[in-house]
Design a protein around this motif. Structure first.
Motif, PDB file in Angstrom:
ATOM      1  N   GLY A 118      -7.427 -51.290 -27.420  1.00  0.00           N
ATOM      2  CA  GLY A 118      -6.681 -50.158 -27.953  1.00  0.00           C
ATOM      3  C   GLY A 118      -6.935 -48.830 -27.289  1.00  0.00           C
ATOM      4  O   GLY A 118      -6.456 -47.800 -27.763  1.00  0.00           O
ATOM      5  N   THR A 131      -5.733 -46.955 -33.030  1.00  0.00           N
ATOM      6  CA  THR A 131      -5.392 -47.991 -32.044  1.00  0.00           C
ATOM      7  C   THR A 131      -6.653 -48.682 -31.515  1.00  0.00           C
ATOM      8  O   THR A 131      -6.636 -49.864 -31.210  1.00  0.00           O
ATOM      9  CB  THR A 131      -4.603 -47.380 -30.872  1.00  0.00           C
ATOM     10  OG1 THR A 131      -5.333 -46.277 -30.331  1.00  0.00           O
ATOM     11  CG2 THR A 131      -3.236 -46.910 -31.323  1.00  0.00           C
ATOM     12  N   ARG A 156      -1.517 -52.697 -31.574  1.00  0.00           N
ATOM     13  CA  ARG A 156      -2.679 -52.949 -30.721  1.00  0.00           C
ATOM     14  C   ARG A 156      -2.401 -54.111 -29.772  1.00  0.00           C
ATOM     15  O   ARG A 156      -2.747 -54.054 -28.583  1.00  0.00           O
ATOM     16  CB  ARG A 156      -3.902 -53.271 -31.585  1.00  0.00           C
ATOM     17  CG  ARG A 156      -4.428 -52.093 -32.390  1.00  0.00           C
ATOM     18  CD  ARG A 156      -5.413 -52.556 -33.450  1.00  0.00           C
ATOM     19  NE  ARG A 156      -5.971 -51.454 -34.216  1.00  0.00           N
ATOM     20  CZ  ARG A 156      -6.605 -51.611 -35.373  1.00  0.00           C
ATOM     21  NH1 ARG A 156      -6.744 -52.834 -35.889  1.00  0.00           N
ATOM     22  NH2 ARG A 156      -7.097 -50.574 -36.012  1.00  0.00           N
TER      23      ARG A 156
END
Length: 827
Positions: free
Chosen positions: A294, A337, A503
């Motif tokens: 991420g 993320t 993600r």
């Protein structure tokens, strides 16, 4: 001379190319702007007082600006006797920040690859690969200037060592001494320690081969020269090393003074604290695929096409608001993320897709024994970087290896791996260029392609086989989000699932990208093997390919908007309370701010002397004081004894910041009428939890022989006042009709502070856990405290001698090498 320029023309051309890269990548720096660098701003706050005296032409080695007072060694000290100081000053005066560090990276790494006998363009490719490895760029953005500088010297140090091991004893030894001296001067012991681990592995492998080849005599001769280089580098930095060693034992990384109430181990850092930033085992996939986990915390911006933004599209009034809501999820635990186990991260360790592919290829094709050193170093650094995520190897080092438990953020050891990867990668290309049997090379190239390409195809097609895309904190984040959404758990779970989907999308996009770069690298090598391109074209192509690869990823973390005008960057906005307190012309009082974390106060030190502050080298006793007297509640008695004259607070309803004068502050110095003796630091800490600092002192019984209570009775008319203030030289005037016990609201540090009464050195002792105290004779007296640490002043003399020897060694090495070259008649 003209022949010399012709022979070295290619090196000058590549150096010019490096300048061009720096100009285009760091254009705002050439326009007078500087990186925001949060940590630099924090560091600037710590040297406010130091800089104020520098502007007057005065050097101080102690500052009272933070944590009630501390040595300036780890904040700023001149170290003028060391040649390294003047080299650094010249670089900083010549190039804007961070260009000086980046050029050291590029030119130093280029030198290493030239020593490894690579052609110049291939060496330039290796220099770009290491310099623009994402971690190095992230360090520059964060402002970890010392750490980045320490890593920058990795390559030239290794080059000097390799030259020495090859029999270039004088040249290699001298260069090793120079670059190791610069490494030490960077003053990031953790990075230097990690490099030393890699060097020990290298020396061990070389010893094995020397024994095997029966060349131990030349090996040990090399070791002698390298040992001499180490001694010389240490001598050049004697002042900084001696001061750091002496002070280090008193910092919060040193031994604990407490036993019962200690929040940390008796020596070193707490294991959980040290392992807080540990690399996830699977997170090493970011070497190849930067967004596998991420990216950075809050750095990957979700757009209107993201699954999370689409969920919010039904709630938000506009698409822009939906995107804003999607990106605000970073504020909830495990909902950003980034989904790894670290508390947060500025970005991944990305070494480059082409470099990772070539590293795998290098393991198969490189015949040079240096391969085994690189592999062993990479394996060890990866295992140690796992820290708490796979602690079996880390715990051995943490518990048994000297100094290892002094370091935190164990993932940073991957900086060593980040130079090993491009070395082996470029050696693989060199092997192809020198290969006599192309069929065998082609087989190994295909195998490397299958391994790297196959892994990437899995990460594209079915990444869930290797990655969960769910944070361990995600359940807590969902609960917190549901509460914020007025207990709408269903919507919170929908958002959580959308984030997980985003993600996976980020990872898949980068895996496709990495596959393209791997395919291009494979194609270039295949084209050369098939005689479609020559060696120069191959080298230049890899230079471009690697540059484009790392450039694109680095721009995610270092953008032009990260730069700002210097004034904007380093001048925080003074609050009304700051301006009011600054009107007080008292030269040495403290401020306590309820609105700031006392361990991370980067605001108040810009304007006033603060009880708190920001430093990774704060004294152990102030750390223990904060833990025990300011965690659960604020101990006002301690504020009084520290001469905290103003207390800043915030109205919980309006949020407005106000202040109040502390009428009970004890002042700069005062006389007390009773002493309570304690047997240990634990008893001392417990005693100051509630006492009357204006009248009583808590003293460890080890100082009992310095006090004569029968001769000391309180004279109500006695006076003691501060009459002259410099941070490292304070003068008091006392007057009394009997002997008096004086307490000074200054931090006790016996490794440099000298007390004189009427010009005669007199002993003093510690009271109230961390303050200075002394018994003063009857009458009128001048009391001086002067900070004159032997470690600094004697160390400077050694540094000067070491610097002279280093210059002579380099001059002799240059003379010897020049003498060996033919005078040169044309054939």
């Amino acid at each position: 001379m003209s022949n010399w320029f012709k022979r070295n023309g290619i090196h000058f051309a590549i150096t010019a190319f490096f300048f061009v890269i720096c100009f285009f990548y760091f254009t705002p720096a050439f326009q007078g702007k500087t990186l925001g660098q949060a940590d630099v701003i924090g560091a600037q706050s710590t040297v406010t007082e130091i800089n104020a005296y520098k502007e007057k032409g005065t050097t101080i080695l102690w500052t009272n600006q933070i944590f009630g007072g501390m040595p300036a060694f780890q904040l700023w000290a001149p170290y003028k006797a060391s040649i390294t100081t003047h080299v650094i000053s010249t670089l900083k005066a010549t190039f804007p920040n961070p260009i000086d560090t980046v050029l050291i990276f590029l030119i130093g790494t280029y030198f290493l690859f030239i020593v490894l006998k690579m052609n110049p363009w291939l060496a330039a490719a290796g220099a770009v690969a290491f310099t623009f490895s994402s971690y190095n760029i992230i360090l520059l953005v964060a402002g970890h200037a010392n750490q980045a500088a320490a890593i920058a010297y990795f390559a030239p140090i290794l080059a000097g060592i390799i030259l020495t091991l090859r029999g270039k004893y004088i040249l290699g030894g001298s260069l090793t001494a120079l670059f190791l001296a610069m490494e030490i001067r960077a003053n990031h012991i953790q990075m230097t320690y990690y490099l030393m681990l890699a060097i020990l592995i290298l020396v061990g492998i070389e010893l094995y081969h020397a024994i095997k080849a029966k060349t131990t005599s030349s090996f040990f001769k090399s070791v002698v020269y390298l040992a001499g280089a180490l001694i010389l580098a240490v001598a050049v930095n004697a002042s900084i090393l001696w001061s750091t060693y002496e002070y280090g034992k008193e910092t919060y990384r040193g031994p604990s003074n407490l036993t019962r109430q200690a929040s940390e181990p008796k020596n070193g850092l707490g294991r959980e604290y040290a392992y807080q930033w540990s690399q996830g085992v699977a997170e090493c996939l970011t070497f190849l695929v930067p967004n596998a986990f991420g990216g950075g915390s809050g750095t990957e911006v979700l757009d209107e096409n993201s699954a999370t933004a689409k969920v919010f599209a039904g709630i938000a009034q506009t698409p822009e608001q939906a995107v804003q809501y999607a990106n605000s999820m970073n504020g909830f635990p495990g909902m950003g993320t980034y989904w790894g186990n670290k508390p947060g991260t500025s970005g991944p360790f990305y070494f480059g897709a082409a470099i990772c592919f070539l590293f795998i290829f290098g393991l198969l094709v490189v015949r040079n024994r240096i391969k085994w050193w690189l592999l062993a170093t990479v394996v060890l650094t990866m295992l140690l970087s796992f820290g708490g995520n796979w602690p079996y190897v880390s715990d051995i080092f943490f518990n048994y290896f000297p100094l290892y438990n002094k370091f935190r953020t164990v993932e940073s050891i991957l900086a060593v791996a980040s130079i090993c990867f491009p070395i082996l990668a470029l050696l693989a290309i060199k092997e192809v260029l020198e290969a006599r049997e192309s069929k065998e090379v082609f087989k190994k190239l295909k195998l490397a392609g299958y391994i790297t390409g196959g892994l990437l195809l899995i990460l594209i097609a079915v990444p869930e086989l290797l990655l969960s895309f769910r944070s361990t904190e995600q359940a807590n984040g969902v609960a917190a989000l549901a509460e914020a959404l007025k207990n709408d758990t269903a919507l919170a779970n929908t958002i959580s699932n959308a984030i997980t989907k985003d993600r996976a999308a980020l990872e898949r996009a980068d895996a496709i990208r990495s596959l393209i770069f791997v395919a291009l690298a494979f194609g270039l090598l295949l084209a050369y093997i098939k005689n479609k391109i020559n060696s120069t074209a191959l080298s230049l192509s890899f230079l471009v390919l690697i540059l484009v690869d790392v450039w694109q990823i680095d721009k995610r973390y270092l953008k032009d908007e990260n730069f700002a005008d210097k004034v904007e960057t380093y001048t925080p906005q003074a609050r009304v309370v700051d301006q009011f307190i600054q009107r007080d012309k008292d030269p040495n009082f403290k401020v306590f701010d309820y609105t700031q974390n006392p361990r991370a106060d980067t605001h108040n030190p810009f304007f006033n002397k603060s009880f708190g502050g920001y430093s990774a080298a704060r004294l152990k006793r102030i750390e223990e004081l904060i833990d025990n007297q300011f965690t659960k509640s604020i101990n006002h008695d301690v504020l009084d004894m520290m001469n905290v004259k103003y207390i800043i607070n915030q109205d919980p309803k309006t949020g407005s910041v106000g202040m109040q004068a502390n009428e009970t502050a004890c002042g700069h110095a005062w006389f007390i009428n009773s002493v309570k003796y304690v047997k240990s630091a634990d008893e001392e800490m417990e005693a100051i939890s509630s006492f009357a600092p204006k009248h009583a002192a808590i003293v460890d019984e080890r100082y009992k022989n310095q006090i004569s209570e029968k001769d000391a009775y309180l004279d109500t008319n006695a006076t003691i006042k501060l009459v002259s203030y410099n941070p490292d030289h304070m003068v008091y005037q006392s007057s009394s009709t009997s002997s008096q016990i004086a307490i000074f609201s200054e931090i006790y540090y016996d490794k440099g502070w000298i007390m004189k009464v009427d010009g005669r050195e007199t002993p003093y002792f510690r009271a109230n856990y961390l303050l200075r105290a002394a018994q003063l004779p009857v009458g009128n007296h001048k009391i001086e405290f002067n900070f004159h640490p032997t470690s600094y002043y004697m160390g400077e003399n050694i540094s000067l001698a070491g610097s002279v020897l280093l210059v002579l060694a380099l001059g002799f090495a240059g003379y010897s090498e020049n003498k060996k070259k033919p005078t040169g008649k044309k054939a």
